[in-house]
Design a protein around this motif. Structure first.
Motif, PDB file in Angstrom:
ATOM      1  N   ALA A  21       0.867  -1.172   0.000  1.00 27.91           N
ATOM      2  CA  ALA A  21       0.000   0.000   0.000  1.00 27.91           C
ATOM      3  C   ALA A  21       0.903   1.221   0.000  1.00 27.91           C
ATOM      4  CB  ALA A  21      -0.921   0.006   1.212  1.00 27.91           C
ATOM      5  N   LYS A  22       1.052   1.823  -1.175  1.00 27.88           N
ATOM      6  CA  LYS A  22       1.976   2.937  -1.359  1.00 27.88           C
ATOM      7  C   LYS A  22       3.389   2.484  -0.962  1.00 27.88           C
ATOM      8  CE  LYS A  22      -1.583   6.466  -0.887  1.00 27.88           C
ATOM      9  NZ  LYS A  22      -2.041   7.687  -0.196  1.00 27.88           N
TER      10      LYS A  22
ATOM     11  N   LYS B  48      -3.465  -3.564   6.533  1.00 27.30           N
ATOM     12  CA  LYS B  48      -4.873  -3.420   6.153  1.00 27.30           C
ATOM     13  C   LYS B  48      -5.563  -2.343   6.982  1.00 27.30           C
ATOM     14  CE  LYS B  48      -5.536  -7.943   4.075  1.00 27.30           C
ATOM     15  NZ  LYS B  48      -6.436  -9.110   3.916  1.00 27.30           N
TER      16      LYS B  48
ATOM     17  N   ALA C 290      -4.105   0.355   7.839  1.00 26.43           N
ATOM     18  CA  ALA C 290      -3.638   1.612   7.250  1.00 26.43           C
ATOM     19  C   ALA C 290      -4.260   1.885   5.894  1.00 26.43           C
ATOM     20  CB  ALA C 290      -2.119   1.591   7.127  1.00 26.43           C
ATOM     21  N   SER C 291      -4.668   0.818   5.188  1.00 24.35           N
ATOM     22  CA  SER C 291      -5.093   1.055   3.797  1.00 24.35           C
ATOM     23  C   SER C 291      -6.047   0.002   3.277  1.00 24.35           C
ATOM     24  CB  SER C 291      -3.860   1.096   2.900  1.00 24.35           C
ATOM     25  OG  SER C 291      -3.133  -0.119   3.022  1.00 24.35           O
TER      26      SER C 291
ATOM     27  N   ALA D  39      -7.378  -0.490  -0.460  1.00 23.98           N
ATOM     28  CA  ALA D  39      -6.469   0.172  -1.397  1.00 23.98           C
ATOM     29  C   ALA D  39      -5.145  -0.567  -1.511  1.00 23.98           C
ATOM     30  CB  ALA D  39      -6.210   1.610  -0.961  1.00 23.98           C
ATOM     31  N   ALA D  40      -4.991  -1.659  -0.765  1.00 26.87           N
ATOM     32  CA  ALA D  40      -3.751  -2.434  -0.818  1.00 26.87           C
ATOM     33  C   ALA D  40      -3.801  -3.438  -1.962  1.00 26.87           C
ATOM     34  CB  ALA D  40      -3.524  -3.148   0.501  1.00 26.87           C
TER      35      ALA D  40
ATOM     36  N   SER E 185      -9.531  -1.716  -4.296  1.00 29.55           N
ATOM     37  CA  SER E 185      -8.355  -2.578  -4.281  1.00 29.55           C
ATOM     38  C   SER E 185      -8.103  -3.194  -5.654  1.00 29.55           C
ATOM     39  CB  SER E 185      -8.504  -3.676  -3.228  1.00 29.55           C
ATOM     40  OG  SER E 185      -7.359  -4.501  -3.186  1.00 29.55           O
TER      41      SER E 185
END
Length: 338
Positions: free
Chosen positions: A161-162, A280, A282-283, A286-287, A319
């Motif tokens: 994730a980023k 997960k 944290a994001s 979007a992971a 995602s």
């Protein structure tokens, strides 16, 4: 292994598996058709199932036959499709193990296409392990299945994730089996794969890997378990002797702190639920799940089949979009490395 790009004009071609047909896989794949992509998304799934799901969701989509000789970017509510028929009609939230063969056939077709250079990468929607196992086929997950299809000796599950990346030493096994499953050769091989793919697929010149301890406080000097001293540290010493930039073992409860994180390109967790809850949290949504150690590029979502959301229009495709975007970025980096 050299993989020729499927196109000479640098437009990537991605194989997409729609996953479990009773889950949200078809929903998020169809959601992708509502966006324009600078790539061709080739969905391998039952065409009638996708058309029926699109109608249920009220989505407009043109499911055009896949033409291997002509690249067609996915624009204007369109997807290229390779028809992989289901054994029985799929209904949202009502999984049928009779369709497991179709799910696995789609994964095999995508993998073979990536191996041959027909596709530049594959992106997978979620499958349900229990449904496939109920069909009589031993199946512990995408990662293990793709390793078998590509004859890869060591693969590694990594979620990203980023700038936060977390890899796993063990994947889908009971927690009780983790201590006996990790050993210095396993950890060393995982670190070698991480180091190689962080360089070749992510373009990180000198990757820094932080390794989490197995026990609380990384064993507290042996007072809370000896695995950190007897298993993890020997693997780290050997990795360092090979030029791999690795540190640890770090206590898992403090490893993701602002002091260590900026110095870390990827973490290695000992088991599934050790490092992934942090990522997960944290994001979530979007992971991206990325399989390291394969001779191909494979990305996936960070969630499961969510049967309760299938066909409702409430599934979040974030995602999946991130997985497609990540695959396109990895294609560019991997091509440069070759």
């Amino acid at each position: 292994m050299t993989r020729p790009l499927s196109t000479s004009n640098k437009i990537p071609r991605l194989a997409i598996s729609a996953g479990e047909p009773a889950g949200i896989g078809p929903d998020i794949v169809l959601a992708a058709a509502q966006r324009d992509w600078p790539a061709e998304l080739v969905v391998i799934a039952d065409q009638d199932m996708l058309a029926a799901r699109a109608e249920l969701l009220g989505l407009t989509v043109n499911l055009r036959p896949y033409d291997a000789a002509a690249i067609q970017t996915s624009r204007g509510h369109s997807l290229s499709i390779i028809h992989e028929p289901l054994a029985v009609p799929a209904q949202p939230a009502l999984a049928d193990s009779a369709n497991a063969g179709s799910v696995l056939a789609a994964l095999k077709r995508a993998t073979q296409g990536c191996m041959s250079g027909e596709f530049d990468a594959m992106v997978t929607a979620p499958v349900n392990k229990a449904v496939i196992a109920d069909s009589g086929v031993p199946f512990s997950g995408h990662t293990e299945y793709l390793a078998e299809l590509t004859a890869s000796d060591q693969v590694v599950m990594l979620l990203a994730a980023k700038e936060l990346r977390v890899a796993l030493a063990t994947t889908h096994i009971p927690l009780s089996q983790v201590p006996e499953s990790i050993n210095p050769p396993l950890l060393l091989n995982v670190l070698r794969v991480m180091d190689a793919d962080l360089k070749s697929k992510f373009g990180i010149v000198d990757p820094q890997i932080s390794v989490l301890g197995l026990n609380p406080h990384a064993g507290e000097g042996g007072h809370l378990g000896m695995e950190d001293i007897e298993v993890i540290i020997p693997a780290l010493k050997q990795a360092k002797s090979e030029g791999i930039q690795v540190s640890g073992p770090w206590p898992a409860d403090t490893a993701f702190n602002p002091r260590l994180s900026p110095q870390t390109d990827a973490y290695l967790a000992m088991y599934h639920d050790q490092g992934l809850p942090v990522l997960k949290f944290a994001s979530f949504g979007a992971a991206v799940n990325i399989t390291l150690g394969l001779p191909i590029i494979r990305t996936s979502v960070d969630h499961g089949t969510a049967f309760d959301l299938a066909g409702t229009g409430k599934a979040d495709p974030g995602s999946f979009f991130a997985a497609v975007e990540s695959a396109m970025e990895l294609i560019k980096t991997f091509a440069k490395a070759e």
